[in-house]
Design a protein around this motif. Structure first.
Motif, mmCIF file in Angstrom:
data_model
loop_
_atom_site.group_PDB
_atom_site.id
_atom_site.type_symbol
_atom_site.label_atom_id
_atom_site.label_comp_id
_atom_site.label_asym_id
_atom_site.label_seq_id
_atom_site.Cartn_x
_atom_site.Cartn_y
_atom_site.Cartn_z
ATOM 1 N N ARG A 82 0.723 -1.223 -0.141
ATOM 2 C CA ARG A 82 -0.103 -0.026 0.058
ATOM 3 C C ARG A 82 0.793 1.187 -0.012
ATOM 4 O O ARG A 82 1.832 1.233 0.630
ATOM 5 N N PRO A 83 0.655 2.191 -0.713
ATOM 6 C CA PRO A 83 1.409 3.510 -0.811
ATOM 7 C C PRO A 83 1.506 4.017 0.464
ATOM 8 O O PRO A 83 0.594 4.229 1.319
ATOM 9 N N GLY A 84 2.674 4.478 0.827
ATOM 10 C CA GLY A 84 2.885 5.193 2.039
ATOM 11 C C GLY A 84 3.215 4.307 3.176
ATOM 12 O O GLY A 84 3.574 4.988 4.339
ATOM 13 N N VAL A 85 2.949 3.134 3.354
ATOM 14 C CA VAL A 85 3.196 2.150 4.417
ATOM 15 C C VAL A 85 4.566 1.925 4.775
ATOM 16 O O VAL A 85 4.973 2.198 5.856
ATOM 17 N N ARG A 86 5.332 1.707 3.845
ATOM 18 C CA ARG A 86 6.942 1.724 3.907
ATOM 19 C C ARG A 86 7.453 2.845 4.688
ATOM 20 O O ARG A 86 8.258 2.725 5.786
ATOM 21 N N GLU A 87 7.204 4.022 3.988
ATOM 22 C CA GLU A 87 7.561 5.129 4.622
ATOM 23 C C GLU A 87 6.860 5.602 6.065
ATOM 24 O O GLU A 87 7.699 6.157 6.952
ATOM 25 N N THR A 88 5.709 4.959 6.425
ATOM 26 C CA THR A 88 5.170 5.197 7.921
ATOM 27 C C THR A 88 6.078 4.644 8.860
ATOM 28 O O THR A 88 6.325 4.824 9.818
ATOM 29 N N VAL A 89 6.258 3.182 8.314
ATOM 30 C CA VAL A 89 7.037 2.228 9.436
ATOM 31 C C VAL A 89 8.403 2.850 9.499
ATOM 32 O O VAL A 89 8.986 2.988 10.682
ATOM 33 N N GLN A 90 9.378 3.395 8.417
ATOM 34 C CA GLN A 90 10.549 3.851 8.762
ATOM 35 C C GLN A 90 10.350 5.202 9.439
ATOM 36 O O GLN A 90 11.191 5.396 10.237
#
Length: 198
Positions: free
Chosen positions: A152-160
């Motif tokens: 899902r868009p933005g999820v990787r950046e949210t976790v990081q």
């Protein structure tokens, strides 16, 4: 045949002692680095702290760089195992545990190692590689624990972003006891993650 069995039995306690010595050295190295910094953490200081001879320390770790990078890696793996045990816990518990990675002695030790690596060419590539590996593992574990769908868009950046925020809270803790503010920030991040991750 009896000689082989006796030889194997004699080797096992020696190997156990060697593993125990190595573990004491690794734990002592992290403690010294966290308490004394890079300048105050020599192989001799660590050996004394671990209760072993300098020769025994150098048998296991030929150089100072070998000792301290192995120590940070060892404790990072211990923390990763502790994090994996959180599987099935609530998001607030997971967020608090991830923040805890950056507020204890391991983070303090790693920070001293990073600062030393920024000034020492011999140490820099080893610490850079170690930090990349530890960072990837922390991210992977966080994704699994948070049940985050990185497609899902933005999820990787949210976790990081969570891990980066945790590192920042760890830096703040180095100077003052920031427990009450940190607890409020952790609670808010858990709410934000619920919204962002679904």
């Amino acid at each position: 045949m009896g000689d082989l069995t006796e030889g194997s039995a004699a080797r096992a306690p020696k190997q156990d002692r060697s593993r125990a010595t190595r573990q004491r050295l690794l734990e002592a190295a992290v403690a010294c680095l966290a308490e004394r910094g890079w300048a105050g953490s020599t192989v001799s200081v660590v050996a004394e702290h671990a209760g072993v001879s300098r020769g025994a320390a150098q048998h296991h770790f030929p150089t100072r760089e070998d000792l301290f990078t192995a120590a940070v890696e060892y404790v990072a793996e211990e923390r990763s195992q502790a994090l994996r045990a959180l599987d099935g816990k609530s998001r607030p518990d997971v967020v608090a545990a991830l923040v805890g990675l950056y507020t204890g002695p391991l983070f303090r030790a790693a920070l001293h190692l990073w600062v030393a690596a920024s000034n020492e060419d011999q140490l820099r590539p080893r610490v850079t590689e170690l930090e990349a590996r530890v960072g990837r593992e922390a991210h992977r574990i966080a994704v699994a624990l948070l049940n985050a769908d990185e497609s899902r868009p933005g999820v990787r950046e949210t976790v990081q972003g969570l891990l980066d925020m945790a590192r920042g809270l760890g830096l703040a803790t180095l100077l003052t006891d920031d427990t009450s503010r940190r607890e409020r920030v952790v609670a808010q991040w858990a709410k934000l993650l619920d919204q962002a991750l679904g």
